[in-house]
Design a protein around this motif. Sequence first.
Motif, PDB file in Angstrom:
ATOM      1  N   ARG A  84     -61.239  80.735 -65.418  1.00  0.00           N
ATOM      2  CA  ARG A  84     -61.244  80.221 -66.790  1.00  0.00           C
ATOM      3  C   ARG A  84     -60.114  79.222 -66.995  1.00  0.00           C
ATOM      4  O   ARG A  84     -60.292  78.169 -67.616  1.00  0.00           O
ATOM      5  N   ARG A  85     -58.932  79.541 -66.457  1.00  0.00           N
ATOM      6  CA  ARG A  85     -57.795  78.628 -66.577  1.00  0.00           C
ATOM      7  C   ARG A  85     -58.080  77.317 -65.847  1.00  0.00           C
ATOM      8  O   ARG A  85     -57.808  76.229 -66.357  1.00  0.00           O
ATOM      9  N   ALA A  86     -58.638  77.424 -64.641  1.00  0.00           N
ATOM     10  CA  ALA A  86     -58.957  76.219 -63.863  1.00  0.00           C
ATOM     11  C   ALA A  86     -60.019  75.386 -64.574  1.00  0.00           C
ATOM     12  O   ALA A  86     -59.939  74.150 -64.578  1.00  0.00           O
ATOM     13  N   HIS A  87     -60.992  76.037 -65.183  1.00  0.00           N
ATOM     14  CA  HIS A  87     -62.032  75.319 -65.913  1.00  0.00           C
ATOM     15  C   HIS A  87     -61.418  74.545 -67.079  1.00  0.00           C
ATOM     16  O   HIS A  87     -61.744  73.373 -67.305  1.00  0.00           O
ATOM     17  N   ALA A  88     -60.525  75.186 -67.814  1.00  0.00           N
ATOM     18  CA  ALA A  88     -59.869  74.513 -68.948  1.00  0.00           C
ATOM     19  C   ALA A  88     -59.024  73.333 -68.474  1.00  0.00           C
ATOM     20  O   ALA A  88     -59.041  72.259 -69.081  1.00  0.00           O
ATOM     21  N   LEU A  89     -58.293  73.530 -67.382  1.00  0.00           N
ATOM     22  CA  LEU A  89     -57.470  72.437 -66.841  1.00  0.00           C
ATOM     23  C   LEU A  89     -58.341  71.286 -66.350  1.00  0.00           C
ATOM     24  O   LEU A  89     -58.011  70.112 -66.571  1.00  0.00           O
ATOM     25  N   ALA A  90     -59.439  71.607 -65.693  1.00  0.00           N
ATOM     26  CA  ALA A  90     -60.347  70.553 -65.221  1.00  0.00           C
ATOM     27  C   ALA A  90     -60.913  69.782 -66.409  1.00  0.00           C
ATOM     28  O   ALA A  90     -61.116  68.558 -66.334  1.00  0.00           O
ATOM     29  N   GLY A  91     -61.151  70.467 -67.521  1.00  0.00           N
ATOM     30  CA  GLY A  91     -61.611  69.784 -68.731  1.00  0.00           C
ATOM     31  C   GLY A  91     -60.582  68.805 -69.253  1.00  0.00           C
ATOM     32  O   GLY A  91     -60.914  67.692 -69.670  1.00  0.00           O
ATOM     33  N   ARG A  92     -59.314  69.210 -69.231  1.00  0.00           N
ATOM     34  CA  ARG A  92     -58.245  68.294 -69.663  1.00  0.00           C
ATOM     35  C   ARG A  92     -58.158  67.096 -68.731  1.00  0.00           C
ATOM     36  O   ARG A  92     -57.958  65.960 -69.172  1.00  0.00           O
ATOM     37  N   VAL A  93     -58.284  67.362 -67.432  1.00  0.00           N
ATOM     38  CA  VAL A  93     -58.264  66.270 -66.452  1.00  0.00           C
ATOM     39  C   VAL A  93     -59.401  65.299 -66.741  1.00  0.00           C
ATOM     40  O   VAL A  93     -59.210  64.077 -66.728  1.00  0.00           O
ATOM     41  N   LEU A  94     -60.583  65.834 -67.035  1.00  0.00           N
ATOM     42  CA  LEU A  94     -61.738  64.992 -67.303  1.00  0.00           C
ATOM     43  C   LEU A  94     -61.512  64.103 -68.529  1.00  0.00           C
ATOM     44  O   LEU A  94     -61.828  62.909 -68.500  1.00  0.00           O
ATOM     45  N   VAL A  95     -60.938  64.651 -69.575  1.00  0.00           N
ATOM     46  CA  VAL A  95     -60.689  63.868 -70.788  1.00  0.00           C
ATOM     47  C   VAL A  95     -59.721  62.718 -70.515  1.00  0.00           C
ATOM     48  O   VAL A  95     -59.962  61.571 -70.898  1.00  0.00           O
ATOM     49  N   VAL A  96     -58.627  63.019 -69.821  1.00  0.00           N
ATOM     50  CA  VAL A  96     -57.629  61.978 -69.547  1.00  0.00           C
ATOM     51  C   VAL A  96     -58.188  60.961 -68.555  1.00  0.00           C
ATOM     52  O   VAL A  96     -57.974  59.757 -68.704  1.00  0.00           O
ATOM     53  N   ALA A  97     -58.920  61.437 -67.553  1.00  0.00           N
ATOM     54  CA  ALA A  97     -59.514  60.515 -66.576  1.00  0.00           C
ATOM     55  C   ALA A  97     -60.497  59.568 -67.258  1.00  0.00           C
ATOM     56  O   ALA A  97     -60.556  58.381 -66.924  1.00  0.00           O
ATOM     57  N   ALA A  98     -61.243  60.072 -68.218  1.00  0.00           N
ATOM     58  CA  ALA A  98     -62.170  59.218 -68.953  1.00  0.00           C
ATOM     59  C   ALA A  98     -61.410  58.185 -69.786  1.00  0.00           C
ATOM     60  O   ALA A  98     -61.797  57.020 -69.841  1.00  0.00           O
ATOM     61  N   SER A  99     -60.309  58.596 -70.404  1.00  0.00           N
ATOM     62  CA  SER A  99     -59.486  57.665 -71.182  1.00  0.00           C
ATOM     63  C   SER A  99     -58.918  56.575 -70.304  1.00  0.00           C
ATOM     64  O   SER A  99     -58.730  55.443 -70.733  1.00  0.00           O
ATOM     65  N   ARG A 100     -58.627  56.931 -69.096  1.00  0.00           N
ATOM     66  CA  ARG A 100     -58.002  56.036 -68.143  1.00  0.00           C
ATOM     67  C   ARG A 100     -59.024  55.240 -67.328  1.00  0.00           C
ATOM     68  O   ARG A 100     -58.670  54.356 -66.569  1.00  0.00           O
ATOM     69  N   ALA A 101     -60.289  55.618 -67.474  1.00  0.00           N
ATOM     70  CA  ALA A 101     -61.387  55.009 -66.714  1.00  0.00           C
ATOM     71  C   ALA A 101     -61.202  55.205 -65.212  1.00  0.00           C
ATOM     72  O   ALA A 101     -61.455  54.312 -64.411  1.00  0.00           O
ATOM     73  N   ASP A 102     -60.768  56.409 -64.832  1.00  0.00           N
ATOM     74  CA  ASP A 102     -60.582  56.767 -63.421  1.00  0.00           C
ATOM     75  C   ASP A 102     -61.804  57.570 -62.988  1.00  0.00           C
ATOM     76  O   ASP A 102     -61.858  58.788 -63.151  1.00  0.00           O
ATOM     77  N   THR A 103     -62.789  56.872 -62.455  1.00  0.00           N
ATOM     78  CA  THR A 103     -64.068  57.486 -62.110  1.00  0.00           C
ATOM     79  C   THR A 103     -63.930  58.559 -61.038  1.00  0.00           C
ATOM     80  O   THR A 103     -64.547  59.619 -61.140  1.00  0.00           O
ATOM     81  N   ALA A 104     -63.123  58.302 -60.014  1.00  0.00           N
ATOM     82  CA  ALA A 104     -62.979  59.268 -58.916  1.00  0.00           C
ATOM     83  C   ALA A 104     -62.440  60.600 -59.439  1.00  0.00           C
ATOM     84  O   ALA A 104     -62.956  61.670 -59.082  1.00  0.00           O
ATOM     85  N   VAL A 105     -61.427  60.555 -60.281  1.00  0.00           N
ATOM     86  CA  VAL A 105     -60.847  61.788 -60.808  1.00  0.00           C
ATOM     87  C   VAL A 105     -61.805  62.440 -61.794  1.00  0.00           C
ATOM     88  O   VAL A 105     -61.918  63.669 -61.831  1.00  0.00           O
ATOM     89  N   ALA A 106     -62.517  61.649 -62.582  1.00  0.00           N
ATOM     90  CA  ALA A 106     -63.481  62.216 -63.538  1.00  0.00           C
ATOM     91  C   ALA A 106     -64.583  62.977 -62.803  1.00  0.00           C
ATOM     92  O   ALA A 106     -64.963  64.080 -63.208  1.00  0.00           O
ATOM     93  N   ILE A 107     -65.071  62.426 -61.718  1.00  0.00           N
ATOM     94  CA  ILE A 107     -66.109  63.095 -60.920  1.00  0.00           C
ATOM     95  C   ILE A 107     -65.556  64.369 -60.312  1.00  0.00           C
ATOM     96  O   ILE A 107     -66.206  65.428 -60.352  1.00  0.00           O
ATOM     97  N   LEU A 108     -64.358  64.309 -59.763  1.00  0.00           N
ATOM     98  CA  LEU A 108     -63.720  65.488 -59.183  1.00  0.00           C
ATOM     99  C   LEU A 108     -63.550  66.583 -60.240  1.00  0.00           C
ATOM    100  O   LEU A 108     -63.855  67.751 -59.994  1.00  0.00           O
ATOM    101  N   ALA A 109     -63.093  66.208 -61.430  1.00  0.00           N
ATOM    102  CA  ALA A 109     -62.890  67.186 -62.500  1.00  0.00           C
ATOM    103  C   ALA A 109     -64.211  67.820 -62.925  1.00  0.00           C
ATOM    104  O   ALA A 109     -64.288  69.040 -63.133  1.00  0.00           O
ATOM    105  N   ALA A 110     -65.253  67.015 -63.042  1.00  0.00           N
ATOM    106  CA  ALA A 110     -66.561  67.545 -63.429  1.00  0.00           C
ATOM    107  C   ALA A 110     -67.088  68.510 -62.365  1.00  0.00           C
ATOM    108  O   ALA A 110     -67.644  69.566 -62.699  1.00  0.00           O
TER     109      ALA A 110
END
Length: 133
Positions: A84-110
């Motif tokens: 659950r903690r990892a899922h929440a952290l991956a969600g935060r990573v996804l939000v910031v990666a999307a803001s930053r337009a970092d596709t590789a990290v967004a895919i990894l987070a998803a």
Amino acid sequence: MYEPIRSKSVHTPADHADDFPHRSREEELDIQLAGHLAALLAVTDELGIGEAGDRIAVQVARLRGAPPARHAGRTDAPAPALHRRAHALAGRVLVVAASRADTAVAILAAERMDAHTAALAVPAASTRLVGAH
């Protein structure tokens, strides 16, 4: 009737505002993204998911310019709580990666979010970690 203000207001900009370094929005997002990824890496290492941890570590190193410290210790936290903690952290990573337009990290987070969701769907009696790619 009123006495004039004789000292500078705390709201007045400093005389030498250019004396300290400023970071751009992109630099701030890089710092935030690297921090969220490092936290996700720590939980991923604690779960013992080596391949995913290695992929996360590569992204942290890219953002920070140096390889991250890897989490060696284990806690007594149950696996579902860690997922659950990892899922929440991956969600935060996804939000910031999307803001930053970092596709590789967004895919990894998803992918990590999907893996941790799948791991939580497995009955607690199972000892195999789903999502441990």
